[in-house]
Design a protein around this motif. Sequence first.
Motif, PDB file in Angstrom:
ATOM      1  N   VAL A  22      -0.668 -11.638 -22.942  1.00  0.00           N
ATOM      2  CA  VAL A  22      -1.128 -13.018 -22.766  1.00  0.00           C
ATOM      3  C   VAL A  22      -2.430 -13.053 -21.977  1.00  0.00           C
ATOM      4  O   VAL A  22      -3.396 -13.700 -22.377  1.00  0.00           O
ATOM      5  CB  VAL A  22      -0.038 -13.853 -22.038  1.00  0.00           C
ATOM      6  CG1 VAL A  22      -0.611 -15.180 -21.610  1.00  0.00           C
ATOM      7  CG2 VAL A  22       1.158 -14.052 -22.938  1.00  0.00           C
ATOM      8  N   VAL A  23      -2.450 -12.318 -20.872  1.00  0.00           N
ATOM      9  CA  VAL A  23      -3.653 -12.346 -20.033  1.00  0.00           C
ATOM     10  C   VAL A  23      -4.826 -11.690 -20.761  1.00  0.00           C
ATOM     11  O   VAL A  23      -5.965 -12.138 -20.683  1.00  0.00           O
ATOM     12  CB  VAL A  23      -3.392 -11.639 -18.686  1.00  0.00           C
ATOM     13  CG1 VAL A  23      -4.676 -11.477 -17.915  1.00  0.00           C
ATOM     14  CG2 VAL A  23      -2.374 -12.413 -17.878  1.00  0.00           C
ATOM     15  N   ASP A  24      -4.515 -10.615 -21.483  1.00  0.00           N
ATOM     16  CA  ASP A  24      -5.572  -9.891 -22.190  1.00  0.00           C
ATOM     17  C   ASP A  24      -6.286 -10.769 -23.212  1.00  0.00           C
ATOM     18  O   ASP A  24      -7.494 -10.807 -23.278  1.00  0.00           O
ATOM     19  CB  ASP A  24      -4.947  -8.685 -22.883  1.00  0.00           C
ATOM     20  CG  ASP A  24      -5.799  -7.443 -22.704  1.00  0.00           C
ATOM     21  OD1 ASP A  24      -5.580  -6.484 -23.445  1.00  0.00           O
ATOM     22  OD2 ASP A  24      -6.687  -7.475 -21.836  1.00  0.00           O
ATOM     23  N   GLY A  25      -5.502 -11.472 -24.013  1.00  0.00           N
ATOM     24  CA  GLY A  25      -6.094 -12.389 -24.986  1.00  0.00           C
ATOM     25  C   GLY A  25      -6.895 -11.681 -26.052  1.00  0.00           C
ATOM     26  O   GLY A  25      -8.015 -12.070 -26.356  1.00  0.00           O
ATOM     27  N   GLN A  26      -6.331 -10.628 -26.647  1.00  0.00           N
ATOM     28  CA  GLN A  26      -7.093  -9.912 -27.668  1.00  0.00           C
ATOM     29  C   GLN A  26      -7.152 -10.701 -28.958  1.00  0.00           C
ATOM     30  O   GLN A  26      -6.216 -11.386 -29.332  1.00  0.00           O
ATOM     31  CB  GLN A  26      -6.443  -8.549 -27.929  1.00  0.00           C
ATOM     32  CG  GLN A  26      -6.496  -7.666 -26.711  1.00  0.00           C
ATOM     33  CD  GLN A  26      -6.462  -6.205 -27.072  1.00  0.00           C
ATOM     34  OE1 GLN A  26      -6.430  -5.855 -28.247  1.00  0.00           O
ATOM     35  NE2 GLN A  26      -6.466  -5.345 -26.071  1.00  0.00           N
ATOM     36  N   ILE A  27      -8.293 -10.621 -29.616  1.00  0.00           N
ATOM     37  CA  ILE A  27      -8.443 -11.284 -30.908  1.00  0.00           C
ATOM     38  C   ILE A  27      -9.008 -10.284 -31.895  1.00  0.00           C
ATOM     39  O   ILE A  27      -9.581  -9.277 -31.494  1.00  0.00           O
ATOM     40  CB  ILE A  27      -9.377 -12.519 -30.802  1.00  0.00           C
ATOM     41  CG1 ILE A  27     -10.750 -12.127 -30.262  1.00  0.00           C
ATOM     42  CG2 ILE A  27      -8.737 -13.575 -29.920  1.00  0.00           C
ATOM     43  CD1 ILE A  27     -11.700 -13.294 -30.166  1.00  0.00           C
ATOM     44  N   GLN A  48     -13.807 -12.268 -33.167  1.00  0.00           N
ATOM     45  CA  GLN A  48     -14.857 -11.962 -32.197  1.00  0.00           C
ATOM     46  C   GLN A  48     -16.215 -12.427 -32.694  1.00  0.00           C
ATOM     47  O   GLN A  48     -17.031 -12.969 -31.936  1.00  0.00           O
ATOM     48  CB  GLN A  48     -14.890 -10.452 -31.925  1.00  0.00           C
ATOM     49  CG  GLN A  48     -13.678  -9.976 -31.145  1.00  0.00           C
ATOM     50  CD  GLN A  48     -13.662  -8.471 -31.023  1.00  0.00           C
ATOM     51  OE1 GLN A  48     -14.712  -7.861 -30.857  1.00  0.00           O
ATOM     52  NE2 GLN A  48     -12.474  -7.883 -31.112  1.00  0.00           N
ATOM     53  N   ALA A 107     -16.302 -16.061 -32.255  1.00  0.00           N
ATOM     54  CA  ALA A 107     -16.473 -16.428 -30.851  1.00  0.00           C
ATOM     55  C   ALA A 107     -17.936 -16.320 -30.441  1.00  0.00           C
ATOM     56  O   ALA A 107     -18.469 -17.186 -29.740  1.00  0.00           O
ATOM     57  CB  ALA A 107     -15.615 -15.527 -29.968  1.00  0.00           C
ATOM     58  N   GLU A 108     -18.614 -15.261 -30.886  1.00  0.00           N
ATOM     59  CA  GLU A 108     -20.022 -15.066 -30.530  1.00  0.00           C
ATOM     60  C   GLU A 108     -20.883 -16.191 -31.081  1.00  0.00           C
ATOM     61  O   GLU A 108     -21.696 -16.785 -30.372  1.00  0.00           O
ATOM     62  CB  GLU A 108     -20.485 -13.718 -31.107  1.00  0.00           C
ATOM     63  CG  GLU A 108     -21.958 -13.462 -30.954  1.00  0.00           C
ATOM     64  CD  GLU A 108     -22.242 -12.451 -29.868  1.00  0.00           C
ATOM     65  OE1 GLU A 108     -21.364 -11.645 -29.554  1.00  0.00           O
ATOM     66  OE2 GLU A 108     -23.366 -12.484 -29.329  1.00  0.00           O
ATOM     67  N   ILE A 120     -13.535 -21.084 -26.199  1.00  0.00           N
ATOM     68  CA  ILE A 120     -13.799 -19.685 -26.562  1.00  0.00           C
ATOM     69  C   ILE A 120     -12.949 -18.692 -25.779  1.00  0.00           C
ATOM     70  O   ILE A 120     -12.533 -17.678 -26.323  1.00  0.00           O
ATOM     71  CB  ILE A 120     -15.307 -19.380 -26.367  1.00  0.00           C
ATOM     72  CG1 ILE A 120     -16.104 -20.195 -27.355  1.00  0.00           C
ATOM     73  CG2 ILE A 120     -15.577 -17.911 -26.542  1.00  0.00           C
ATOM     74  CD1 ILE A 120     -17.566 -19.956 -27.302  1.00  0.00           C
ATOM     75  N   VAL A 121     -12.680 -18.940 -24.532  1.00  0.00           N
ATOM     76  CA  VAL A 121     -12.023 -17.908 -23.726  1.00  0.00           C
ATOM     77  C   VAL A 121     -10.548 -17.707 -24.072  1.00  0.00           C
ATOM     78  O   VAL A 121     -10.105 -16.573 -24.220  1.00  0.00           O
ATOM     79  CB  VAL A 121     -12.215 -18.206 -22.224  1.00  0.00           C
ATOM     80  CG1 VAL A 121     -11.413 -17.243 -21.385  1.00  0.00           C
ATOM     81  CG2 VAL A 121     -13.678 -18.125 -21.862  1.00  0.00           C
ATOM     82  N   PRO A 122      -9.746 -18.761 -24.207  1.00  0.00           N
ATOM     83  CA  PRO A 122      -8.348 -18.506 -24.548  1.00  0.00           C
ATOM     84  C   PRO A 122      -8.219 -17.965 -25.976  1.00  0.00           C
ATOM     85  O   PRO A 122      -9.013 -18.320 -26.844  1.00  0.00           O
ATOM     86  CB  PRO A 122      -7.688 -19.884 -24.435  1.00  0.00           C
ATOM     87  CG  PRO A 122      -8.659 -20.756 -23.745  1.00  0.00           C
ATOM     88  CD  PRO A 122     -10.003 -20.217 -24.053  1.00  0.00           C
ATOM     89  N   PRO A 123      -7.233 -17.095 -26.211  1.00  0.00           N
ATOM     90  CA  PRO A 123      -7.102 -16.511 -27.567  1.00  0.00           C
ATOM     91  C   PRO A 123      -6.438 -17.482 -28.537  1.00  0.00           C
ATOM     92  O   PRO A 123      -5.261 -17.354 -28.849  1.00  0.00           O
ATOM     93  CB  PRO A 123      -6.235 -15.274 -27.307  1.00  0.00           C
ATOM     94  CG  PRO A 123      -5.418 -15.630 -26.096  1.00  0.00           C
ATOM     95  CD  PRO A 123      -6.252 -16.547 -25.267  1.00  0.00           C
TER      96      PRO A 123
END
Lengths: 222, 107
Positions: free
Chosen positions: B12-17, B22, B25-26, B68-71
């Motif tokens: 959860v904290v990592d929030g990998q996508i 990605q 997101a950019e 953008i920050v939360p996955p």
Amino acid sequence: MYNSLTRLQNVFSFFTTVAFVAAMLIAMADLTIPRTPSVGTIKPTNVQVVKGRPHYYSSKKEEYAVIKFSLEADLSSLFTWNTKQVFVYVTAEWADTNQNQNKNETNKAVIWDSIITSPSSDHLANLGPATRKKLAKSTAGKSIDPSRGKLSIKNQRPKYQITHPTGKVAHTEDVTLHVNYNVQPWVGILTWNQDVDFWRWKKMARGVSKIFELPAVKKKDS
Amino acid sequence: MADQLLEQARDVVDGQIDFEGQKLAEVLQNVLLSVVGAVSFFVGFFLQDITLALKIGLAGTVLTFLAIVPPWPFFKQHPVVWLPVAGSSVSASHQNIVIDEKMLSQQ
């Protein structure tokens, strides 16, 4: 951008870049807004020279010039969205007439100054609660108050009494009062009153008073 | 048991996508922040109000962070499909993968 932390870092980094570019644009946009400061009158109303000490504990006695003046000026064009405050100051200037040295030296001393805040920085002004409330009411939420910068002061007592390094100012001739300003922006460089017109920024009209003299030391009537 | 919980918390904290996420997101970051910067400057300039420009800029930036920050799920629309380990026909997700002598099973 593969995890939340890197996304946070990247977004913050680009945010600082955008903020910096926006601030640069705001500072440069200032040049497109015309400045037309003008002085209606600047004249000394009462000039005295008194004897006094620099500090209460000093043994030396010096001569001080007390120059009361009247000032009518319109500096309202200096107030744009990017103006935080304008620092106005009146200086007394005279050329050094010391025979042994170059006559190019000018004596310049500030006799009075004032900070005029723009509505966006009124919360920073050095005012008590009552005056602050009055100011907020008179501004009525406008971002630019057209009455700021319009000065009309009569027979103003000077803030500072001036002297010369020699301690003698009595009988000085060819003294003039100059009105100066310093615009302090929210973002951008500091600018002072200019000697030449620069595109849309005009130099101040009639900022210098007529020539007057400093009189003899005032004698106490006993 | 604690290991599993920790693993979940870390995810959860990592929030990998995934990779497409990605890229998105950019692009989203560049577009959103540039628009926020431009809008805050022009609104402030034409209304001659710098506090408004500042408020718009900061509000827009906070919204960008939240976008953008939360996955979010729309960043995980194209998960990576792992091929089966060479030689077997079972897909990787049903195999036990051994790394550094620790058995990791992906379900």
